[in-house]
Write a protein that holds these residues in place. Structure first.
Motif, mmCIF file in Angstrom:
data_model
loop_
_atom_site.group_PDB
_atom_site.id
_atom_site.type_symbol
_atom_site.label_atom_id
_atom_site.label_comp_id
_atom_site.label_asym_id
_atom_site.label_seq_id
_atom_site.Cartn_x
_atom_site.Cartn_y
_atom_site.Cartn_z
ATOM 1 N N TYR A 69 1.050 -1.253 -0.029
ATOM 2 C CA TYR A 69 0.084 -0.087 -0.031
ATOM 3 C C TYR A 69 0.992 0.914 0.171
ATOM 4 N N ASN A 70 1.765 1.230 0.738
ATOM 5 C CA ASN A 70 2.647 2.427 0.863
ATOM 6 C C ASN A 70 4.196 2.143 1.425
ATOM 7 N N CYS A 71 5.432 2.370 0.543
ATOM 8 C CA CYS A 71 6.428 2.094 0.965
ATOM 9 C C CYS A 71 7.141 3.331 1.404
ATOM 10 N N TYR A 72 6.628 4.324 1.512
ATOM 11 C CA TYR A 72 7.311 5.719 2.067
ATOM 12 C C TYR A 72 7.439 5.352 3.541
ATOM 13 N N THR A 213 2.999 -0.996 -6.707
ATOM 14 C CA THR A 213 1.778 -0.199 -6.405
ATOM 15 C C THR A 213 1.855 1.118 -5.515
ATOM 16 N N SER A 214 3.270 1.235 -5.167
ATOM 17 C CA SER A 214 3.932 2.519 -4.399
ATOM 18 C C SER A 214 5.093 2.744 -4.746
ATOM 19 N N VAL A 234 6.095 11.145 -3.617
ATOM 20 C CA VAL A 234 5.281 9.877 -3.108
ATOM 21 C C VAL A 234 3.899 9.453 -3.914
ATOM 22 N N ILE A 235 4.048 8.082 -4.213
ATOM 23 C CA ILE A 235 2.818 7.529 -5.074
ATOM 24 C C ILE A 235 2.388 6.316 -3.930
ATOM 25 N N PHE A 236 1.225 6.217 -3.202
ATOM 26 C CA PHE A 236 0.819 5.059 -2.675
ATOM 27 C C PHE A 236 -0.767 4.934 -3.068
ATOM 28 N N GLY A 237 -1.187 3.489 -2.398
ATOM 29 C CA GLY A 237 -2.713 3.185 -2.483
ATOM 30 C C GLY A 237 -3.069 2.939 -3.669
ATOM 31 N N GLN A 238 -2.176 2.467 -4.777
ATOM 32 C CA GLN A 238 -2.845 1.901 -6.023
ATOM 33 C C GLN A 238 -3.251 0.595 -6.117
ATOM 34 N N ALA A 245 2.874 2.219 -9.977
ATOM 35 C CA ALA A 245 3.229 3.415 -9.128
ATOM 36 C C ALA A 245 4.499 4.109 -9.789
#
Length: 261
Positions: A69-72, A213-214, A234-238, A245
């Motif tokens: 979902y989010n690797c940031y 996806t992130s 940041v790109i997240f939640g795809q 992403a």
């Protein structure tokens, strides 16, 4: 990385370091995600990431992508000092400990040795540390991380990954980073090319043709305050089966770069 570790993402600095506004910034930056994350109940198994330090400008950059979902948040930078990545089953406490040691001048090897303490559950994690004072990175890949996994390093560069589509992913990221740096490109361009190379080579094996996806990219200049990096996208939640992403991050980065001209 659990939801609680995101909510509690607080970094402790030496008493003589100016941290005014840093904790408030960290809270504000993550609070927008908390409501969504609470609904998702996810763990972030970060896949491929890069740390790069420019030996001339002392700029420090990190980037990563994953089918989560989010690797940031897997990485932290102390401007002018160094950076740390804690990924796979990312551990906030291990990352905080490593960042504190970077600030105090510890070597990458010393930091890796410290965060391999059993209390940090290192066998389910993957570590990388690179500092301005010690340009040879130190890495560790836990025995319980998912294959394909590993790390490749060169002076000023560290590339690491797990849950990859194959060994070719890590090799492609590393080769792209070396080539871009040898061409004299800016650190942000090096990071983007390396991240894209990992996607083209197969990315995260859980995502299939989507690859990720992130994704994120962060760069600091030596005099940046930790709360205000020079570049932070940041790109997240795809959704699974949706857009890649990394490609989305490239578009976002190109818009940023156009404004910087």
């Amino acid at each position: 990385m659990t939801i609680s570790s995101i909510i509690l993402k607080i970094t402790y600095f030496p008493a003589d370091y100016d941290t005014s506004g840093f904790l408030l910034y960290s809270f504000m930056k993550t609070s927008a995600l908390i409501g969504i994350l609470a609904l998702c109940g996810f763990n972030a198994f970060a896949t491929w990431s890069i740390i790069i330090i420019d030996p001339e400008t002392k700029e420090i950059g990190i980037a990563g992508a994953s089918c989560s979902y989010n690797c940031y948040g897997i990485g932290s930078i102390m401007p002018g000092k160094g950076a740390i990545i804690v990924q796979a089953m990312s551990n906030n406490e291990a990352r905080e400990e490593g960042l504190k040691m970077i600030i105090t001048g510890a070597t990458p090897k010393q930091i890796i040795a410290a965060i391999r303490n059993r209390k940090f559950d290192p066998e389910r994690q993957q570590y990388s540390v690179l500092t301005v004072s010690h340009m040879n990175a130190a890495t560790y890949t836990g025995t319980s991380t998912h294959s394909s996994n590993g790390a490749l390093t060169a002076p000023g560069i560290s590339v690491q990954g797990n849950t990859l589509a194959g060994k070719q992913v890590l090799q492609a990221v590393f080769a792209a980073a070396l080539k871009a740096r040898n061409e004299g490109l800016r650190i942000d361009k090096v990071l983007m090319r390396a991240l894209e190379a990992g996607s083209i080579a197969g990315g995260d094996k859980r995502c299939g043709e989507q690859k990720a996806t992130s994704a994120f990219i962060t760069v600091t200049k030596p005099n940046d305050h930790p709360k205000r990096p020079y570049l932070d996208l940041v790109i997240f939640g795809q959704k699974k089966g949706g857009p890649n992403a990394v490609l989305m991050l490239r578009r976002k980065y190109d818009k940023w770069a156009e404004k910087e001209r």
